[in-house]
Design a protein around this motif. Structure first.
Motif, PDB file in Angstrom:
ATOM      1  N   ARG A 104       0.800  -1.242   0.000  1.00 23.92           N
ATOM      2  CA  ARG A 104       0.000   0.000   0.000  1.00 23.92           C
ATOM      3  C   ARG A 104       0.830   1.289   0.000  1.00 23.92           C
ATOM      4  NH1 ARG A 104      -4.211   0.851   2.975  1.00 23.92           N
ATOM      5  NH2 ARG A 104      -5.016  -1.225   2.564  1.00 23.92           N
ATOM      6  N   ASP A 107       1.451   3.469  -3.715  1.00 27.06           N
ATOM      7  CA  ASP A 107       0.108   3.812  -4.186  1.00 27.06           C
ATOM      8  C   ASP A 107       0.211   4.764  -5.375  1.00 27.06           C
ATOM      9  OD1 ASP A 107       0.929   6.165  -3.059  1.00 27.06           O
ATOM     10  OD2 ASP A 107      -0.624   6.228  -1.512  1.00 27.06           O
ATOM     11  N   LEU A 138      -4.156  -1.582  -7.249  1.00 21.66           N
ATOM     12  CA  LEU A 138      -4.227  -0.119  -7.120  1.00 21.66           C
ATOM     13  C   LEU A 138      -5.665   0.385  -7.234  1.00 21.66           C
ATOM     14  CD1 LEU A 138      -1.068   0.937  -9.159  1.00 21.66           C
ATOM     15  CD2 LEU A 138      -1.475   1.351  -6.716  1.00 21.66           C
ATOM     16  N   HIS A 142      -7.513   2.402  -4.120  1.00 18.28           N
ATOM     17  CA  HIS A 142      -8.028   3.776  -4.223  1.00 18.28           C
ATOM     18  C   HIS A 142      -9.527   3.811  -4.469  1.00 18.28           C
ATOM     19  CE1 HIS A 142      -4.131   5.903  -4.193  1.00 18.28           C
ATOM     20  NE2 HIS A 142      -3.671   4.760  -4.685  1.00 18.28           N
TER      21      HIS A 142
END
Ligand code: V47
Length: 352
Positions: A104, A107, A138, A142
């Motif tokens: 993470r 990102d 990803l 997000h």
């Protein structure tokens, strides 16, 4: 069978892979290569960047991943990566190949900074980055679509996708060698999304582990099907499984080694709609890579500066230079041509 005229069926492929005389298979593949792409052999000057090997997954096939606190773990900042690239720029780099773990801290903000820094070094450096497995990660991280991830990455300089993460595109085997990875369908869907966005991608096939010949043929048929639909694959890359430092490799009793040359030849013959077949010298050794150029391949990969994934699994390491690649290609009467993964030093003749 008039192999060079008609499209091969899955049954033909299986016959070539398991029964046909090896010399016949080679002869057919070499003829097909010559007719399709001529005598030019591509190579690139590539630097591999692995921002981190920290990964949420722990795939049995993988020697690369690490968990926090492990001695072999690393994490590089975009600033550190920029310095590394600048140090090596004088080696004639044409592309930067970026892949890492599912982590993470890597990102979209991280990649925005990284790609912007790479392009600030030289606008012409081609960025070949991240596999569908990472794009899926990803998008979820997000909470946006993969389409949106591509839009943003392209605006920061993404040039194409490398071929990693394909492994074997049959669920039964995939679940055993890389259980946490996205399914074959999702993997191919993300390539199709990339292609619809105008990105081109490579695609690999990991063989020589627990797969059966039928799995290889299914993999090739799936790649051919997507290529019929989008035309977006620029290169197919068979990858021989390496056994060091991974749990799958420790189960030697389960492994079903395959004839590497035959796999290249059958790939060339089955994939009539994929122009380029790439052999990675750091997977098979330089002499064998040269030999495989006579079994259907027309791309000998790259200088592969700082490559780690295959090195950690027991691959070949050499101080590779443009000159050595050129000499290797010329020594068998073929014509070297330096490119990057966009193949756009030769826009008109490389992709059709
Ligand atoms: O997806 C992992 C493979 C791939 C092992 O697109 C292993 O130009 C063998 O895809 N033994 C990453 N292989 C490398 C890759 C690649 C490399 C160079 C150029 C391009 C390109 C793509 O390496 C992974 C996985 O299939 N891999 N572990 C292993 N033990």
């Amino acid at each position: 069978m008039t192999l060079l005229k008609e499209r091969l069926t899955a049954e033909d492929g299986l016959y070539l892979l398991t029964k046909e005389d090896l010399h016949v298979v080679q002869e057919l593949a070499n003829q097909k290569r010559k007719a399709r792409v001529g005598d030019i052999v591509y190579y690139a000057s590539t630097m591999h960047i692995n921002p981190t090997n920290l990964c949420e997954l722990n795939c049995p096939l993988c020697s690369f991943y690490a968990k926090p606190g492990w001695k072999k773990a690393w994490f590089l900042t975009p600033e550190e990566i920029e310095a590394k690239i600048r140090e090596n720029l004088h080696k004639g780099l044409t592309e930067i190949h970026v892949v890492g773990g599912l982590w993470r801290d890597c990102d979209l903000d991280y990649y925005k900074e990284l790609f912007t820094r790479i392009k600030s070094i030289d606008q012409n450096l081609h960025i070949k980055a991240l596999t569908p497995v990472e794009y899926d990660f990803l998008a979820k991280l997000h909470d946006i679509s993969v389409e949106e991830v591509f839009d943003r990455m392209m605006s920061w300089g993404l040039g194409s996708l490398p071929g990693g993460g394909a492994e074997i595109l049959t669920e039964e085997i995939r679940k055993k060698i890389a259980p946490g990875k996205i399914t074959s369908d999702r993997y191919l869907e993300i390539h199709k999304i990339a292609h619809r966005k105008g990105l081109r991608s490579n695609i690999t096939m990991l063989f020589g582990h627990i797969e059966e010949p039928e799995d290889i043929i299914t993999h090739l048929m799936k790649v051919r099907e997507v290529q019929d639909e989008t035309g977006g694959f620029q290169t197919f890359i068979p990858l021989k499984f390496h056994v060091e430092n991974n749990t799958l490799g420790k189960r030697q009793d389960r492994l079903k080694p395959k004839d590497v040359r035959r796999i290249y030849a059958v790939s060339r013959l089955m994939l009539d709609n994929v122009r380029n077949i790439k052999v990675l010298w750091n997977y098979v050794g330089l002499d064998e890579a040269k030999e495989i150029l006579e079994w259907g391949a027309n791309d000998i990969a790259a200088t592969t500066l700082d490559e780690k994934i295959i090195k950690m699994a027991g691959g070949t390491t050499l101080q590779m230079t443009d000159e050595l690649l050129e000499n290797t290609i010329s020594s068998i009467g073929r014509i070297p041509k330096k490119i990057h993964s966009g193949y756009d030093y030769c826009k008109d003749d490389c992709l059709s």
